[in-house]
Design a protein around this motif. Structure first.
Motif, PDB file in Angstrom:
ATOM      1  N   GLU A  63      40.406  44.176  32.425  1.00  0.00           N
ATOM      2  CA  GLU A  63      40.779  44.292  33.836  1.00  0.00           C
ATOM      3  C   GLU A  63      39.994  43.252  34.619  1.00  0.00           C
ATOM      4  OE1 GLU A  63      40.002  48.222  35.194  1.00  0.00           O
ATOM      5  OE2 GLU A  63      41.506  49.166  33.912  1.00  0.00           O
ATOM      6  N   ALA A  64      40.633  42.622  35.594  1.00  0.00           N
ATOM      7  CA  ALA A  64      39.941  41.649  36.442  1.00  0.00           C
ATOM      8  C   ALA A  64      38.880  42.357  37.271  1.00  0.00           C
ATOM      9  CB  ALA A  64      40.929  40.935  37.350  1.00  0.00           C
ATOM     10  N   ASP A  65      37.679  41.776  37.330  1.00  0.00           N
ATOM     11  CA  ASP A  65      36.604  42.358  38.135  1.00  0.00           C
ATOM     12  C   ASP A  65      36.653  41.773  39.549  1.00  0.00           C
ATOM     13  OD1 ASP A  65      34.404  44.273  37.812  1.00  0.00           O
ATOM     14  OD2 ASP A  65      33.138  42.581  38.420  1.00  0.00           O
ATOM     15  N   VAL A  66      35.666  42.113  40.377  1.00  0.00           N
ATOM     16  CA  VAL A  66      35.676  41.723  41.790  1.00  0.00           C
ATOM     17  C   VAL A  66      35.624  40.212  41.946  1.00  0.00           C
ATOM     18  CG1 VAL A  66      34.464  41.910  43.989  1.00  0.00           C
ATOM     19  CG2 VAL A  66      34.586  43.900  42.450  1.00  0.00           C
ATOM     20  N   LEU A  67      34.703  39.557  41.240  1.00  0.00           N
ATOM     21  CA  LEU A  67      34.583  38.103  41.355  1.00  0.00           C
ATOM     22  C   LEU A  67      35.707  37.420  40.589  1.00  0.00           C
ATOM     23  CD1 LEU A  67      30.728  37.604  40.888  1.00  0.00           C
ATOM     24  CD2 LEU A  67      32.045  37.549  43.016  1.00  0.00           C
ATOM     25  N   PRO A  68      36.329  36.383  41.147  1.00  0.00           N
ATOM     26  CA  PRO A  68      37.406  35.660  40.440  1.00  0.00           C
ATOM     27  C   PRO A  68      36.913  35.112  39.104  1.00  0.00           C
ATOM     28  CG  PRO A  68      37.337  35.034  42.751  1.00  0.00           C
ATOM     29  CD  PRO A  68      36.102  35.849  42.504  1.00  0.00           C
ATOM     30  N   GLY A  69      37.759  35.233  38.084  1.00  0.00           N
ATOM     31  CA  GLY A  69      37.412  34.693  36.777  1.00  0.00           C
ATOM     32  C   GLY A  69      36.488  35.567  35.952  1.00  0.00           C
ATOM     33  N   THR A  70      36.271  36.812  36.379  1.00  0.00           N
ATOM     34  CA  THR A  70      35.440  37.734  35.607  1.00  0.00           C
ATOM     35  C   THR A  70      36.267  38.956  35.220  1.00  0.00           C
ATOM     36  OG1 THR A  70      34.620  38.871  37.594  1.00  0.00           O
ATOM     37  CG2 THR A  70      33.334  36.992  36.774  1.00  0.00           C
ATOM     38  N   TYR A  71      35.886  39.568  34.090  1.00  0.00           N
ATOM     39  CA  TYR A  71      36.669  40.687  33.547  1.00  0.00           C
ATOM     40  C   TYR A  71      35.751  41.795  33.050  1.00  0.00           C
ATOM     41  CZ  TYR A  71      40.749  37.630  33.594  1.00  0.00           C
ATOM     42  OH  TYR A  71      41.772  36.797  33.986  1.00  0.00           O
ATOM     43  N   ARG A  72      36.296  43.003  33.030  1.00  0.00           N
ATOM     44  CA  ARG A  72      35.631  44.150  32.415  1.00  0.00           C
ATOM     45  C   ARG A  72      36.625  44.820  31.453  1.00  0.00           C
ATOM     46  NH1 ARG A  72      36.862  45.719  37.690  1.00  0.00           N
ATOM     47  NH2 ARG A  72      38.338  47.457  37.847  1.00  0.00           N
ATOM     48  N   VAL A  73      36.136  45.760  30.671  1.00  0.00           N
ATOM     49  CA  VAL A  73      36.981  46.444  29.692  1.00  0.00           C
ATOM     50  C   VAL A  73      38.062  47.246  30.408  1.00  0.00           C
ATOM     51  CG1 VAL A  73      37.011  48.274  27.943  1.00  0.00           C
ATOM     52  CG2 VAL A  73      35.220  46.542  27.905  1.00  0.00           C
ATOM     53  N   GLY A  74      39.305  47.204  29.869  1.00  0.00           N
ATOM     54  CA  GLY A  74      40.429  47.897  30.487  1.00  0.00           C
ATOM     55  C   GLY A  74      40.661  49.296  29.943  1.00  0.00           C
ATOM     56  N   THR A 131      45.955  37.299  29.027  1.00  0.00           N
ATOM     57  CA  THR A 131      46.836  38.028  28.110  1.00  0.00           C
ATOM     58  C   THR A 131      46.276  39.405  27.811  1.00  0.00           C
ATOM     59  OG1 THR A 131      47.561  35.955  27.086  1.00  0.00           O
ATOM     60  CG2 THR A 131      47.934  37.984  25.836  1.00  0.00           C
ATOM     61  N   LEU A 132      44.972  39.494  27.555  1.00  0.00           N
ATOM     62  CA  LEU A 132      44.341  40.793  27.297  1.00  0.00           C
ATOM     63  C   LEU A 132      44.432  41.704  28.513  1.00  0.00           C
ATOM     64  CD1 LEU A 132      41.189  39.549  25.340  1.00  0.00           C
ATOM     65  CD2 LEU A 132      43.056  40.921  24.404  1.00  0.00           C
ATOM     66  N   ALA A 133      44.303  41.125  29.697  1.00  0.00           N
ATOM     67  CA  ALA A 133      44.421  41.926  30.917  1.00  0.00           C
ATOM     68  C   ALA A 133      45.854  42.404  31.122  1.00  0.00           C
ATOM     69  CB  ALA A 133      43.949  41.098  32.119  1.00  0.00           C
ATOM     70  N   TYR A 134      46.822  41.537  30.836  1.00  0.00           N
ATOM     71  CA  TYR A 134      48.234  41.910  30.955  1.00  0.00           C
ATOM     72  C   TYR A 134      48.560  43.089  30.037  1.00  0.00           C
ATOM     73  CZ  TYR A 134      53.328  41.539  30.718  1.00  0.00           C
ATOM     74  OH  TYR A 134      54.685  41.815  30.748  1.00  0.00           O
ATOM     75  N   ALA A 135      47.936  43.117  28.851  1.00  0.00           N
ATOM     76  CA  ALA A 135      48.184  44.183  27.880  1.00  0.00           C
ATOM     77  C   ALA A 135      47.344  45.423  28.143  1.00  0.00           C
ATOM     78  CB  ALA A 135      47.914  43.674  26.467  1.00  0.00           C
ATOM     79  N   GLY A 136      46.426  45.357  29.123  1.00  0.00           N
ATOM     80  CA  GLY A 136      45.645  46.535  29.480  1.00  0.00           C
ATOM     81  C   GLY A 136      44.309  46.649  28.781  1.00  0.00           C
TER      82      GLY A 136
END
Length: 310
Positions: free
Chosen positions: A73-84, A65-70
């Motif tokens: 952001e999804a990082d290179v490895l599946p299931g990991t995220y960075r600040v959008g 949900t946070l990624a959808y709202a910007g």
């Protein structure tokens, strides 16, 4: 504050000790954002779930949900995220306001010392003028306000100085005639009156509130112009009408305009916006009635701001 350990849906809520209703899932989302730092730029779903005490599926839904709202952001490895990008944009906005405050405050302090009146620094938020800094006047009887105060921009000279920096379309998007709620019988009553006031403000280079916000109170404002030659903030001084007499307005306005000019140049302004009266080219004379009563021992002169040549 305790929160639900599971996400029950977008309307799930929980009570805190003060019996206020809060959205538990939103709190979890904000906690995820707070996990990121300079040393912790990429975070996985498992780590989020562990730190928040959630199942991985719940943490995954929050992160998605946070990624959808910007905000993530999804990082290179599946299931990991960075600040959008949304977080970066909000950070830039907050830093810009902080830079304006840091830069303008020395000039606002000088203005308050020079006049004795309470000084305000404001920015425009929608149709409201929001106070982001205050310098207290040194007169015994003076205006009292607070940082964070927000009021319709059309009811004050400070707000009108901000509105005067908008184009016609931007101004139209903020107000309709039914939005004008009077504070006194001198408050502007409709869009046409507001346009006339803003035209006059641009032509004289300063705004004047003649008891429009509150009876017995007069305010004088001037715009702060940024590097792109647009109005980014405004400053004002406010005081009782028995001291801010109509005969003194022009002299006081010269002090306000000079302080605004100095602050604008310090921000990197290239000049006066198109359609505005040009900024003053020389410092105004001190106010005689202020010099007579200001005691250097009780009211020491603040550190002189840097006056940059245009």
């Amino acid at each position: 504050m305790s929160v639900d350990s599971e996400i029950k849906g977008p309307e799930s809520t929980t009570k805190n000790a003060g019996d206020r209703r809060v959205v538990g899932s939103l709190l979890h989302g904000l906690e995820i954002l707070q996990m990121f730092s300079r040393e912790r730029r990429v975070i996985g779903i498992g780590e989020m779930a562990s730190q928040l005490g959630l199942h991985k599926s719940s943490a995954s839904r929050l992160a998605s949900t946070l990624a959808y709202a910007g905000f993530l952001e999804a990082d290179v490895l599946p299931g990991t995220y960075r600040v959008g990008s949304k977080i970066a944009a909000l950070g830039t906005l907050a830093e810009q306001d902080l830079d304006i405050e840091r830069t303008v405050l020395p000039y606002l302090r000088w203005l308050t010392w020079r006049t004795g009146e309470t000084g305000h620094l404001a920015i425009l938020e929608g149709g409201n003028a929001k106070t982001i800094a205050i310098t207290d006047g040194w007169h015994t009887v003076r205006m009292h306000s607070w940082v964070g105060k927000s009021a319709p921009a059309y009811v004050s000279s400070m707000g009108k100085a901000l509105l005067a920096g908008l184009n016609a379309d931007e101004l139209h998007s903020l107000y309709r005639d039914e939005d004008f709620v009077p504070k006194t019988d001198r408050t502007v009553k409709n869009y046409g009156e507001l346009e006339k006031d803003l035209m006059k403000l641009r032509g004289q280079g300063y705004g004047f509130d003649n008891e429009e916000l509150e009876y017995g109170l007069r305010c004088i404002s001037a715009p702060i112009v940024g590097p792109d030659n647009t109005v980014v903030a405004s400053i004002s001084i406010s005081g009782p009408s028995q001291r801010m007499t109509l005969e003194r307005i022009a002299q006081v306005a010269a002090q306000v305009r000079w302080a605004a000019r100095g602050a604008s140049l310090a921000l990197g302004s290239a000049g006066t916006p198109s359609g505005w009266k040009a900024a003053p080219g020389s410092a105004p004379e001190p106010l005689a009635w202020v010099e007579e009563i200001r005691s250097p021992e009780r009211i020491p002169e603040p550190q002189e701001p840097i006056w940059i040549s245009a």
